[in-house]
Design a protein around this motif. Structure first.
Motif, PDB file in Angstrom:
ATOM      1  N   UNK A   1      -4.705  -2.344  -3.855  1.00  0.00           N
ATOM      2  CA  UNK A   1      -5.901  -1.860  -4.529  1.00  0.00           C
ATOM      3  C   UNK A   1      -6.860  -1.196  -3.539  1.00  0.00           C
ATOM      4  N   UNK A   2      -6.725  -1.525  -2.234  1.00  0.00           N
ATOM      5  CA  UNK A   2      -7.608  -0.921  -1.240  1.00  0.00           C
ATOM      6  C   UNK A   2      -7.451   0.596  -1.239  1.00  0.00           C
ATOM      7  N   UNK A   3      -6.267   1.077  -1.633  1.00  0.00           N
ATOM      8  CA  UNK A   3      -6.019   2.522  -1.582  1.00  0.00           C
ATOM      9  C   UNK A   3      -6.562   3.243  -2.815  1.00  0.00           C
ATOM     10  N   UNK A   4      -6.952   2.486  -3.849  1.00  0.00           N
ATOM     11  CA  UNK A   4      -7.265   3.135  -5.133  1.00  0.00           C
ATOM     12  C   UNK A   4      -8.467   4.102  -5.060  1.00  0.00           C
ATOM     13  N   UNK A   5      -9.633   3.673  -4.524  1.00  0.00           N
ATOM     14  CA  UNK A   5     -10.778   4.596  -4.535  1.00  0.00           C
ATOM     15  C   UNK A   5     -10.440   5.921  -3.863  1.00  0.00           C
TER      16      UNK A   5
ATOM     17  N   UNK B   1       0.851  -1.200   0.000  1.00  0.00           N
ATOM     18  CA  UNK B   1       0.000   0.000   0.000  1.00  0.00           C
ATOM     19  C   UNK B   1       0.887   1.252   0.000  1.00  0.00           C
ATOM     20  N   UNK B   2       1.930   1.247   0.817  1.00  0.00           N
ATOM     21  CA  UNK B   2       2.813   2.422   0.889  1.00  0.00           C
ATOM     22  C   UNK B   2       3.489   2.660  -0.459  1.00  0.00           C
ATOM     23  N   UNK B   3       3.958   1.555  -1.052  1.00  0.00           N
ATOM     24  CA  UNK B   3       4.633   1.669  -2.351  1.00  0.00           C
ATOM     25  C   UNK B   3       3.681   2.272  -3.383  1.00  0.00           C
TER      26      UNK B   3
ATOM     27  N   UNK C   1      -9.169  -8.070 -10.515  1.00  0.00           N
ATOM     28  CA  UNK C   1      -7.969  -8.498  -9.780  1.00  0.00           C
ATOM     29  C   UNK C   1      -7.806  -7.765  -8.441  1.00  0.00           C
ATOM     30  N   UNK C   2      -8.578  -6.666  -8.266  1.00  0.00           N
ATOM     31  CA  UNK C   2      -8.310  -5.821  -7.115  1.00  0.00           C
ATOM     32  C   UNK C   2      -8.443  -6.548  -5.787  1.00  0.00           C
ATOM     33  N   UNK C   3      -9.456  -7.445  -5.735  1.00  0.00           N
ATOM     34  CA  UNK C   3      -9.745  -8.000  -4.403  1.00  0.00           C
ATOM     35  C   UNK C   3      -8.584  -8.820  -3.831  1.00  0.00           C
TER      36      UNK C   3
END
Ligand code: URA
Length: 485
Positions: free
Chosen positions: A236-240, A204-206, A229-231
């Motif tokens: 991917x949790x950070x995308x929205x 997530x940090x990267x 593929x996000x799940x």
């Protein structure tokens, strides 16, 4: 009675190849075969009696990698489609090169889908640690949902990359398990419901750090990293949240940036100035100047630049595309297979190569490495434009009465358009500066035609174009009206 061929889910490529070879050898037409996997219901009249062997057959070499990819496609008809096309290839091997063939086009699309799915798998599999951290071999697992059956053909990539650990990639289809250096495949494994591990936070940090709000293109991002593929991807949790914040962050970045002239304006202006200028060194220095050229990135990978060669007062100039593999090594134009074909046909057309100035639109070899081979790549518009500087210098120096441009790249460099070569061929076009140009096909195009009859026909047309150039030059010299102006 139709033959029922059952292809197992594991080892499908080899099983399909064996079955197809036997069926083809025994002359069994596609209409008498039903293909399926272990779950396909049997038809009333199906048989799986051994296939009697008749004769061994060869197939075009380029069919093998195509089949080796298409067998992994999710289309239930894939085996039948491959065999249907293979059956047609028996009588017409040239179909492998026929871009207009609808069956081949479909197989090529399927091949592309499989490659894309393999690419996604390599990029989006996320392993989580499942063993004890101090074990001799660390142990990881990932859950992944590929669109096609790509676990088996892609597993070698993970085996090479993660050879010193144990891992498994579990999918709803088949799963790959690598333990103590041994890779195996198993069917129908349950979703292992993996625990989160320390690498989640790192991902997530990267991702937050590489995300540039000013560059956000949601559609492009979702096509590269589809939502399905996000799940299974921690980052991917950070995308929205990043998407929602992006406009405000981009505005803040713009407001805090110093006002500078647009970053690329200077570079673009310098390029335009450069293109409008002309090489004005002494004529004997031209080949050396071409050798030192760094005007576009092609000089970085090529062995050397290949300037034109021939008499400086030649009446005829021949322009090809770019040096090939042999030309790049020897530093001379048209000495490889295309050059040999050109030499032979030119001689038959009464064209004396030794009296012509032979050169290329682009002076460096453009290629992609494939193992030990270097595969030719067509130069792009920018490379052609940059290299026109040298072609124009050669044209001014030699001042030929006629230029023969072979292929679309030469046509583009000489006339500004590489379109419709086969419609324009054999006619003499006059440029705004008075230079006369006759366009024809490129000899490499002839070399790529697999079908002997078509190749002979195209070779005859090429010979006729070269003969027209010779006739035009001699008619002009004798004061007769030159043909085709
Ligand atoms: N093809 C070209 O266009 N030029 C060469 O010099 C060789 C192959």
């Amino acid at each position: 009675m139709t033959r029922q061929i059952t292809i197992p889910r594991i080892g499908a490529a080899g099983a399909w190849r064996d079955a197809a070879r036997d069926l083809l050898g025994a002359g069994v037409p596609p209409s008498q075969v039903t293909w399926g996997d272990s779950e396909t219901p049997r038809g009333l009249f199906d048989t799986d009696a051994p296939i009697p062997q008749a004769r061994a057959l060869t197939v075009p070499r380029s069919f093998i990698p195509l089949a080796d990819s298409v067998v992994w496609h999710a289309d239930p008809e894939r085996f039948a489609r491959l065999y249907g096309f293979l059956w047609r290839l028996r009588e017409a091997p040239h179909l492998m090169g026929d871009r207009g063939d609808a069956d081949l086009a479909r197989l090529r699309r399927m091949e592309k889908n499989v490659h894309r799915c393999q690419h996604k798998m390599k990029a989006f599999v996320r392993f989580r640690e499942i063993g004890a951290r101090d074990a001799t071999r660390r142990s990881f697992a990932a859950w992944f949902e590929p669109t096609h059956h790509t676990v088996e053909p892609t597993a070698q990539f993970f085996r090479r990359r993660f050879a010193d650990m144990d891992w498994r990639i579990v999918t709803p289809d088949i799963s790959a398990i690598f333990e103590n250096g041994e890779l195996r495949f198993v069917e129908d494994q349950p979703n292992p419901d993996l625990p989160e591990d320390a690498s989640e936070a790192l991902w997530v940090t990267y991702f937050r750090n590489i995300f540039n709000p000013a560059r956000l293109k949601v559609q492009a991002m979702q096509s590269e990293m589809p939502k399905k593929y996000w799940k299974n991807m921690p980052e991917a949790a950070a995308i929205p949240e990043l998407i929602a914040e992006a406009p405000a962050r981009a505005r803040a970045m713009a407001a805090s940036a110093p006002t500078l002239p647009p970053a690329r304006v200077g570079r673009v202006q310098a390029q335009l100035q450069d293109l409008a200028s002309a090489w004005d060194g002494p004529s004997e220095a031209l080949p050396a100047a071409i050798h030192d050229c760094t005007r576009c990135p092609l000089h970085r990978s090529a062995t050397q630049a290949v300037p034109g060669e021939g008499p400086r007062d030649a009446e005829l100039m021949i322009v090809g595309e770019q040096p090939g593999d042999q030309e790049d090594l020897q530093g001379r134009p048209f000495v490889g297979p295309a050059g040999q074909l050109f030499d032979r046909v030119a001689k038959e057309a009464g064209l004396d190569r030794a009296r012509a100035f032979v050169t290329n639109a682009v002076k460096h070899f453009k290629f992609v490495p494939r193992g030990k081979r270097r595969l030719h790549q067509r130069p792009n518009r920018s490379e052609i434009t940059h290299c026109r500087w040298w072609l124009d210098a050669e044209l001014r120096q030699v001042a030929p009465r006629l230029v023969v441009g072979m292929g679309a790249t030469a046509a583009e460099a000489l006339t500004g358009s590489g379109a419709d070569i086969l419609k324009r061929r054999g006619r003499i076009e006059t440029r705004a500066d008075g230079v006369k140009v006759l366009l024809t096909a490129h000899p490499s195009y002839l070399l790529r035609i697999p079908e002997p009859q078509t190749r002979l026909r195209e070779e005859a047309a090429f010979r006729a174009d070269l003969a027209r150039a010779v006739a035009w030059l001699s008619a002009e010299q004798t004061g007769l009206s030159p043909p085709g102006v």
